[in-house]
Design an enzyme around this catalytic site. Structure first.
Site, PDB file in Angstrom:
ATOM      1  N   ASP A 111      -7.805  -5.201  -0.039  1.00 38.22           N
ATOM      2  CA  ASP A 111      -8.588  -6.119  -1.577  1.00 38.22           C
ATOM      3  C   ASP A 111      -8.571  -7.208  -1.299  1.00 38.22           C
ATOM      4  O   ASP A 111      -8.741  -8.111  -2.237  1.00 38.22           O
ATOM      5  CB  ASP A 111      -7.852  -5.204  -3.097  1.00 38.22           C
ATOM      6  CG  ASP A 111      -8.351  -3.840  -3.201  1.00 38.22           C
ATOM      7  OD1 ASP A 111      -7.728  -3.527  -3.449  1.00 38.22           O
ATOM      8  OD2 ASP A 111      -9.080  -3.810  -2.952  1.00 38.22           O
TER       9      ASP A 111
ATOM     10  N   HIS B  51       0.780  -1.671   0.073  1.00 33.34           N
ATOM     11  CA  HIS B  51      -0.377   0.436   0.092  1.00 33.34           C
ATOM     12  C   HIS B  51       0.785   0.825  -0.080  1.00 33.34           C
ATOM     13  O   HIS B  51       1.652   1.255   0.726  1.00 33.34           O
ATOM     14  CB  HIS B  51      -0.992   0.110   1.634  1.00 33.34           C
ATOM     15  CG  HIS B  51      -2.143   1.537   0.942  1.00 33.34           C
ATOM     16  ND1 HIS B  51      -2.211   2.408   0.968  1.00 33.34           N
ATOM     17  CD2 HIS B  51      -2.972   0.790   0.409  1.00 33.34           C
ATOM     18  CE1 HIS B  51      -3.377   2.745   0.942  1.00 33.34           C
ATOM     19  NE2 HIS B  51      -4.282   1.684   1.121  1.00 33.34           N
TER      20      HIS B  51
HETATM   21  C1  SDX Z   1      -6.387  -0.135  -3.050  1.00 38.36           C
HETATM   22  O1  SDX Z   1      -4.145   4.531  -2.151  1.00 38.36           O
HETATM   23  C2  SDX Z   1      -5.296   4.123  -1.885  1.00 38.36           C
HETATM   24  O2  SDX Z   1      -6.032   4.558  -0.806  1.00 38.36           O
HETATM   25  C3  SDX Z   1      -5.861   2.827  -2.513  1.00 38.36           C
HETATM   26  C4  SDX Z   1      -7.201   1.842  -1.327  1.00 38.36           C
HETATM   27  C5  SDX Z   1      -8.222   2.701  -2.125  1.00 38.36           C
HETATM   28  O3  SDX Z   1      -8.498   2.611  -0.720  1.00 38.36           O
HETATM   29  O4  SDX Z   1      -8.525   3.944  -2.005  1.00 38.36           O
HETATM   30  O5  SDX Z   1      -6.261   1.043  -0.398  1.00 38.36           O
HETATM   31  C6  SDX Z   1      -7.380   0.778  -2.266  1.00 38.36           C
HETATM   32  O6  SDX Z   1      -5.855   0.601  -4.306  1.00 38.36           O
HETATM   33  C7  SDX Z   1      -5.259  -0.811  -2.439  1.00 38.36           C
HETATM   34  C8  SDX Z   1      -4.001  -0.965  -2.996  1.00 38.36           C
HETATM   35  C9  SDX Z   1      -4.308  -2.591  -4.268  1.00 38.36           C
HETATM   36  N1  SDX Z   1      -3.168  -2.577  -5.482  1.00 38.36           N
HETATM   37  C10 SDX Z   1      -2.883  -3.806  -4.968  1.00 38.36           C
HETATM   38  O7  SDX Z   1      -3.424  -4.333  -4.544  1.00 38.36           O
HETATM   39  C11 SDX Z   1      -1.704  -4.837  -5.869  1.00 38.36           C
HETATM   40  C12 SDX Z   1      -0.258  -4.517  -5.483  1.00 38.36           C
HETATM   41  N2  SDX Z   1       0.183  -4.008  -4.721  1.00 38.36           N
HETATM   42  C13 SDX Z   1       0.897  -2.831  -5.875  1.00 38.36           C
HETATM   43  O8  SDX Z   1       0.759  -2.719  -6.899  1.00 38.36           O
HETATM   44  C14 SDX Z   1       2.217  -0.997  -4.809  1.00 38.36           C
HETATM   45  O9  SDX Z   1       1.661  -2.320  -3.848  1.00 38.36           O
HETATM   46  C15 SDX Z   1       0.762  -0.816  -4.426  1.00 38.36           C
HETATM   47  C16 SDX Z   1       0.681  -0.165  -5.780  1.00 38.36           C
HETATM   48  C17 SDX Z   1      -0.741  -0.514  -3.652  1.00 38.36           C
HETATM   49  C18 SDX Z   1       1.597   0.256  -4.003  1.00 38.36           C
HETATM   50  O10 SDX Z   1       2.470   1.211  -4.758  1.00 38.36           O
HETATM   51  P1  SDX Z   1       3.843   2.245  -4.550  1.00 38.36           P
HETATM   52  O11 SDX Z   1       3.180   2.696  -2.913  1.00 38.36           O
HETATM   53  O12 SDX Z   1       3.515   3.308  -5.397  1.00 38.36           O
HETATM   54  O13 SDX Z   1       4.828   1.197  -4.225  1.00 38.36           O
HETATM   55  P2  SDX Z   1       5.483   0.588  -5.126  1.00 38.36           P
HETATM   56  O14 SDX Z   1       4.961   0.132  -6.000  1.00 38.36           O
HETATM   57  O15 SDX Z   1       6.914   1.119  -5.771  1.00 38.36           O
HETATM   58  O16 SDX Z   1       6.444  -0.316  -4.254  1.00 38.36           O
HETATM   59  C19 SDX Z   1       7.131  -0.322  -3.441  1.00 38.36           C
HETATM   60  C20 SDX Z   1       8.090  -1.144  -3.598  1.00 38.36           C
HETATM   61  C21 SDX Z   1       8.679  -2.020  -4.907  1.00 38.36           C
HETATM   62  O17 SDX Z   1      10.034  -2.780  -4.686  1.00 38.36           O
HETATM   63  P3  SDX Z   1      11.699  -1.740  -5.039  1.00 38.36           P
HETATM   64  O18 SDX Z   1      11.072  -1.092  -6.532  1.00 38.36           O
HETATM   65  O19 SDX Z   1      11.598  -0.613  -4.427  1.00 38.36           O
HETATM   66  O20 SDX Z   1      12.043  -2.487  -5.342  1.00 38.36           O
HETATM   67  O21 SDX Z   1       7.660  -2.959  -2.957  1.00 38.36           O
HETATM   68  C22 SDX Z   1       7.126  -3.290  -4.232  1.00 38.36           C
HETATM   69  C23 SDX Z   1       7.854  -3.042  -5.247  1.00 38.36           C
HETATM   70  O22 SDX Z   1       7.688  -3.500  -5.854  1.00 38.36           O
HETATM   71  N3  SDX Z   1       6.135  -4.152  -4.118  1.00 38.36           N
HETATM   72  C24 SDX Z   1       5.812  -5.498  -4.199  1.00 38.36           C
HETATM   73  C25 SDX Z   1       4.528  -5.056  -4.473  1.00 38.36           C
HETATM   74  N4  SDX Z   1       3.640  -4.216  -4.191  1.00 38.36           N
HETATM   75  C26 SDX Z   1       5.340  -3.477  -3.595  1.00 38.36           C
HETATM   76  N5  SDX Z   1       6.190  -6.660  -4.826  1.00 38.36           N
HETATM   77  C27 SDX Z   1       6.013  -7.781  -4.566  1.00 38.36           C
HETATM   78  N6  SDX Z   1       4.430  -7.442  -4.753  1.00 38.36           N
HETATM   79  C28 SDX Z   1       3.821  -6.534  -4.859  1.00 38.36           C
HETATM   80  N7  SDX Z   1       2.721  -6.384  -4.074  1.00 38.36           N
END
Ligand code: SDX
Length: 431
Positions: free
Chosen positions: A365, A307
């Site tokens: 989710d 998140h």
């Molecule tokens: C919702 O914003 C909100 O409030 C959203 C929400 C709402 O109520 O409106 O809460 C609802 O959208 C919840 C999120 C649902 N999405 C997912 O579950 C999809 C999987 N999650 C990722 O796509 C990610 O965690 C996000 C999009 C939710 C957050 O992304 P960020 O904050 O931009 O973080 P990031 O993508 O930069 O990740 C940080 C690190 C990265 O590694 P590095 O580049 O630092 O090496 O963590 C890793 C990412 O690769 N990472 C994951 C991961 N999520 C982040 N690695 C594996 N699996 C994951 N799910």
């Protein structure tokens, strides 16, 4: 708000002062409105990771402590004591309603659930297998064609009517999209039923026989809608605020928010979680997929984990996990393999160094789709359900944005990395 100041000294020694604004709670913000004028530079923050876009009185999130407040009330207390219609009143008006206010609001919403009959024709134009989020976005956008001339956004009463129409009509549109996909007749709303009961009968009743209400499902959906109702400046809510900031018709702004929510990185994650669990299939495959999620060269991510704000746990996931247990335990034929797999995946991931280091925990989710599936709602309708809950948050933020006397159109700047200025070359002279 109390104000101190940050002093910035540019590389050429230029000094500028930037006020610090302090809110009710949470991090202070630095007002950089004068930065370009005084330092000739922009800030740079792709994805707005550390950027506040506005002031808001609606929702507060503390990502470190897993706190979520709607107008100051902890979501755990609202989940325990309130219901979605009362929470909707709270988000829209800022205070919990009196008994009379709640009855009047509930009655008003029930009286706005029907669609203009002309709107029903749109559904016949979609293929039976159209994704319901595409239908929801299109039909909500068409509301701006029905109400374009009855919305004076400077009139608080008309802003109320807009919110009532969005909250009341989205379930009817959502249910109609579902009925289209299964070739069943559209079911009209019933004013004798509450919000979630009415949604269930529009989804699952048929003209051929009386509908027996599933009270467990109605209770579970009401709680899910409370938990999804708002979440400060998330991607879809920011989209609604940005679209509305140009003065566009608010129904179009909501349609834009629906489109933003659809993405698998946002509200589309609940659908993606179920698809991921189906792909993993068995507990034995979990470690293989956790390794894929950790591989930076592999685009696979563990859907439902991580998140932007919550870096310890998503308080909504905790509540939803408990409710998933309750719903499955109360069903006659609980489809628990998927839930058992999700529980095991959560345990494996939470013990993995990568997920611990990256602060990746189950989010809202991760478990919600398991409940929707247990209630007989198809996977491609999961994000539609998210949109129904979030609709009141979108409406509340649009109203806050449009009512701001200092409001202005949202128009970010950029760091240009394209070609320097160059002269046009006639086609005959190109290489
Ligand atoms: C919702 O914003 C909100 O409030 C959203 C929400 C709402 O109520 O409106 O809460 C609802 O959208 C919840 C999120 C649902 N999405 C997912 O579950 C999809 C999987 N999650 C990722 O796509 C990610 O965690 C996000 C999009 C939710 C957050 O992304 P960020 O904050 O931009 O973080 P990031 O993508 O930069 O990740 C940080 C690190 C990265 O590694 P590095 O580049 O630092 O090496 O963590 C890793 C990412 O690769 N990472 C994951 C991961 N999520 C982040 N690695 C594996 N699996 C994951 N799910």
């Amino acid at each position: 708000m109390s104000q101190d100041a940050y002093r910035l000294i540019g590389p050429d020694g230029t000094e500028s002062e930037h006020a610090v604004l302090t809110g009710t709670t949470g991090p202070d913000v630095i007002d950089i409105a004068n930065l370009y004028r005084e330092q000739g530079v922009f800030t740079y923050d792709p994805g707005f990771v550390a950027t506040g876009s506005c002031k808001s009185d609606i929702t507060f999130i503390d990502g470190e402590d897993g706190v979520l407040l709607y107008r100051g009330y902890p979501v755990e207390q609202l989940a325990k004591h309130s219901n979605f219609i009362e929470v909707s009143y709270l988000l829209l008006h800022g205070e919990l309603p009196t008994t009379q206010e709640l009855e009047e609001f509930d009655r008003t919403i029930r009286l706005h659930t029907m669609l203009n009959e002309g709107m029903l024709q749109f559904f016949n134009g979609f293929r039976y297998d159209a994704h319901p989020m595409a239908i929801l976005s299109a039909v909500v956008g068409s509301m701006s064609a029905y109400y374009h001339d009855t919305l004076d956004t400077s009139n608080p009463e008309e802003r109320d009517i807009f919110a009532h129409r969005i909250l009341a009509k989205l379930p009817t549109i959502a249910a109609a999209a579902y009925k289209l996909s299964i070739g069943q007749p559209f079911m009209y709303p019933r004013n004798d039923l509450n919000y979630t009961e009415n949604l269930l009968q529009m989804l699952f009743s048929v003209p051929a026989e009386p509908y027996v209400m599933d009270e467990i499902a109605a209770e579970a959906l009401d709680l899910l809608f409370i938990l999804h109702a708002d979440h400060e400046q998330n991607c879809s809510t920011s989209t609604v605020r940005m679209a509305g900031s140009s003065g566009a018709n608010p129904y179009s702004a909501i349609a834009a928010g629906i489109s933003a929510l659809w993405g698998p990185a946002h509200g589309g994650a609940n659908e993606a979680v179920l698809e991921m669990l189906e792909e993993i299939g068995t507990v034995e495959n979990i470690s293989k997929y956790v390794d894929k999620a950790k591989d930076r060269d592999d685009p696979f991510r563990l859907m439902g984990f991580g998140h932007r704000v919550y870096k310890n746990f998503d308080p909504r996931a905790t509540i939803i996990r408990e409710m998933a247990h309750k719903v499955l335990a109360q069903l006659d034929n609980p489809d628990t393999p998927m839930f058992d797999l999700a529980l095991e995946l959560e345990q494996v991931a939470l013990k993995d160094e990568y997920f611990i280091e990256k602060n990746l925990y189950p989010n809202v989710d991760f478990y919600s789709g398991i409940i929707y599936k247990a209630l007989g709602i198809p996977t491609d309708m999961f994000t539609v359900m998210f949109a129904l809950g979030r609709s009141v948050g979108w409406a509340a933020h649009w109203r806050e944005m449009i009512a701001d006397p200092k409001g202005k159109i949202s128009r970010p700047r950029q760091l240009y990395t394209g070609p320097p200025q160059r002269d046009y070359v006639l086609v005959d002279e190109r290489g």
